[in-house]
Design a protein around this motif. Structure first.
Motif, mmCIF file in Angstrom:
data_model
loop_
_atom_site.group_PDB
_atom_site.id
_atom_site.type_symbol
_atom_site.label_atom_id
_atom_site.label_comp_id
_atom_site.label_asym_id
_atom_site.label_seq_id
_atom_site.Cartn_x
_atom_site.Cartn_y
_atom_site.Cartn_z
ATOM 1 N N ASP A 199 0.844 -1.190 0.000
ATOM 2 C CA ASP A 199 0.000 0.000 0.000
ATOM 3 C C ASP A 199 0.886 1.249 0.000
ATOM 4 O OD1 ASP A 199 -2.132 1.698 0.109
ATOM 5 O OD2 ASP A 199 -2.456 1.466 2.271
ATOM 6 N N MET A 200 1.501 1.537 -1.147
ATOM 7 C CA MET A 200 2.376 2.699 -1.250
ATOM 8 C C MET A 200 2.242 3.284 -2.656
ATOM 9 S SD MET A 200 6.050 0.694 -1.311
ATOM 10 C CE MET A 200 6.965 2.223 -1.273
ATOM 11 N N ARG A 201 2.367 4.594 -2.726
ATOM 12 C CA ARG A 201 2.230 5.277 -4.012
ATOM 13 C C ARG A 201 3.575 5.882 -4.392
ATOM 14 N NH1 ARG A 201 -2.220 5.704 -0.969
ATOM 15 N NH2 ARG A 201 -4.221 5.176 -1.918
ATOM 16 N N ASP A 202 4.524 5.021 -4.658
ATOM 17 C CA ASP A 202 5.879 5.430 -5.008
ATOM 18 C C ASP A 202 6.126 5.018 -6.450
ATOM 19 O OD1 ASP A 202 8.646 5.756 -5.335
ATOM 20 O OD2 ASP A 202 9.048 5.292 -3.239
ATOM 21 N N PRO A 203 6.303 5.965 -7.355
ATOM 22 C CA PRO A 203 6.437 5.617 -8.781
ATOM 23 C C PRO A 203 7.687 4.820 -9.110
ATOM 24 C CG PRO A 203 6.933 7.941 -8.423
ATOM 25 C CD PRO A 203 6.384 7.416 -7.134
ATOM 26 N N ARG A 204 8.634 4.722 -8.164
ATOM 27 C CA ARG A 204 9.833 3.934 -8.445
ATOM 28 C C ARG A 204 9.511 2.446 -8.578
ATOM 29 N NH1 ARG A 204 13.729 5.063 -3.605
ATOM 30 N NH2 ARG A 204 11.760 4.632 -2.532
ATOM 31 N N TRP A 205 8.467 1.989 -7.884
ATOM 32 C CA TRP A 205 8.188 0.565 -7.784
ATOM 33 C C TRP A 205 7.067 0.156 -8.729
ATOM 34 C CZ3 TRP A 205 11.465 -2.112 -4.717
ATOM 35 C CH2 TRP A 205 12.190 -1.377 -3.773
ATOM 36 N N LEU A 206 7.189 -1.028 -9.296
ATOM 37 C CA LEU A 206 6.096 -1.589 -10.077
ATOM 38 C C LEU A 206 4.970 -2.031 -9.133
ATOM 39 C CD1 LEU A 206 7.903 -3.846 -12.720
ATOM 40 C CD2 LEU A 206 6.846 -1.610 -13.085
ATOM 41 N N ASN A 207 3.745 -1.847 -9.586
ATOM 42 C CA ASN A 207 2.593 -2.410 -8.893
ATOM 43 C C ASN A 207 1.894 -3.359 -9.857
ATOM 44 O OD1 ASN A 207 1.085 -0.767 -10.656
ATOM 45 N ND2 ASN A 207 1.059 0.923 -9.178
ATOM 46 N N TRP A 208 0.779 -3.926 -9.429
ATOM 47 C CA TRP A 208 0.113 -4.907 -10.284
ATOM 48 C C TRP A 208 -0.301 -4.304 -11.618
ATOM 49 C CZ3 TRP A 208 0.488 -9.862 -10.164
ATOM 50 C CH2 TRP A 208 0.686 -10.542 -8.971
ATOM 51 N N ALA A 209 -0.788 -3.068 -11.597
ATOM 52 C CA ALA A 209 -1.244 -2.442 -12.843
ATOM 53 C C ALA A 209 -0.084 -2.220 -13.807
ATOM 54 C CB ALA A 209 -1.947 -1.122 -12.537
ATOM 55 N N SER A 210 1.033 -1.680 -13.305
ATOM 56 C CA SER A 210 2.175 -1.414 -14.191
ATOM 57 C C SER A 210 2.864 -2.704 -14.609
ATOM 58 C CB SER A 210 3.157 -0.453 -13.518
ATOM 59 O OG SER A 210 3.574 -0.942 -12.249
#
Length: 210
Positions: free
Chosen positions: A109-120
Motif C-alpha cells: 500500500d504505497m504510491r511510489d512511482p519507483r516501484w512496479l505495482n500490479w497495474a504497471s
C-alpha cells in the motif's frame, strides 16, 4: 582496555535490509571481525541517515552517466506465491488473464512511482489490468511476504529480495518475468577510497553476483 571496533553503516530500504542484508550480517561480521556493522532500514532516499551512511543502497532509476553510484542489482519482478497456494489454485508456470481474475492479489500500500505495482506490471507483461478492488494492501514488504508464505495470495517479488525464500522452497516464482534494466538497486559509498570501506563493498558485490 579493549579498543572499540570501527563501525561501518549500511543503509537500504526496509524490505531489502530485512530480507537480504540482515540474513547475511553474521557472515559479513565473520569476514571482517575487526569492525562492527550497523544496518539502517530507511525508505526515503533524502533521509539524513541515508545521506550519512558509509554505504547506501537505493532503489530506483539509474543514469549511466551518474558517477556517484553503481547499479549493482538490475530490477527483475515476477509474481510469487507459496507452493501450496499454487497447487490449490492450479497455477501454471505463468499467470494469464484467467488466473489474474480468480486469485487473491496482495500488494504494497504505497504510491511510489519507483516501484512496479500490479497495474504497471500487467502493462509491461502485456496482460489486461487485474481487478484491483479485490487486491489486499500491506504496509511493508516483509509483512507482505509473510502473508504469501501463509498461502494468503500472490504478490509481486523482486529477484534479489526473494532469492533466499525461493531457494528454500518457501516461495515459487511465476511468470511472466519483467526486467527493467534502467531500474534497480544502486550502491553509493561515502568514502570510496577508505581501506575500511572498500573491502566491504567488494564483499557485497560478490554477494550480489552470487
Amino acid at each position: 582496555m579493549r579498543k572499540a571496533s570501527p563501525v561501518v553503516s549500511i543503509a537500504a530500504g526496509a524490505g531489502f535490509t530485512h530480507m537480504w542484508l540482515r540474513p547475511r550480517l553474521e557472515r559479513l561480521e565473520q569476514a571482517f571481525p575487526d569492525r562492527s556493522f550497523r544496518l539502517l532500514p530507511i525508505d526515503r532516499d533524502e533521509a539524513p541517515e541515508m545521506q550519512k551512511a558509509d554505504i547506501a543502497l537505493r532503489f530506483g532509476p539509474h543514469q549511466q552517466d551518474d558517477l556517484t553510484d553503481t547499479l549493482v542489482v538490475p530490477e527483475k519482478v515476477f509474481p510469487v506465491c507459496s507452493p501450496e497456494y499454487a497447487r490449490q489454485h492450479n497455477l501454471g508456470a505463468e499467470l494469464d488473464t484467467d488466473a489474474l481474475q480468480r486469485i487473491t492479489l496482495l500488494h504494497l500500500d504505497m504510491r511510489d512511482p519507483r516501484w512496479l505495482n500490479w497495474a504497471s506490471w500487467c502493462r509491461l507483461s502485456q496482460l489486461p489490468p487485474p481487478p484491483l478492488e479485490r487486491a489486499f494492501p500491506y504496509h511493508n514488504f516483509p509483512l507482505l511476504l509473510n502473508a504469501v508464505t501463509h498461502h494468503q495470495g500472490v504478490a509481486l517479488g523482486w529477484s534479489h529480495v526473494t532469492r533466499d525464500m525461493l531457494a528454500s522452497g518457501q516461495l515459487v516464482a511465476l511468470g511472466p518475468h519483467v526486467t527493467r534494466k534502467s531500474h534497480g538497486y544502486r550502491l553509493s559509498v561515502r568514502n570510496p577510497d577508505s581501506a575500511m570501506i572498500a573491502p566491504v563493498v567488494d564483499w557485497l558485490a560478490r554477494e550480489f553476483a552470487g
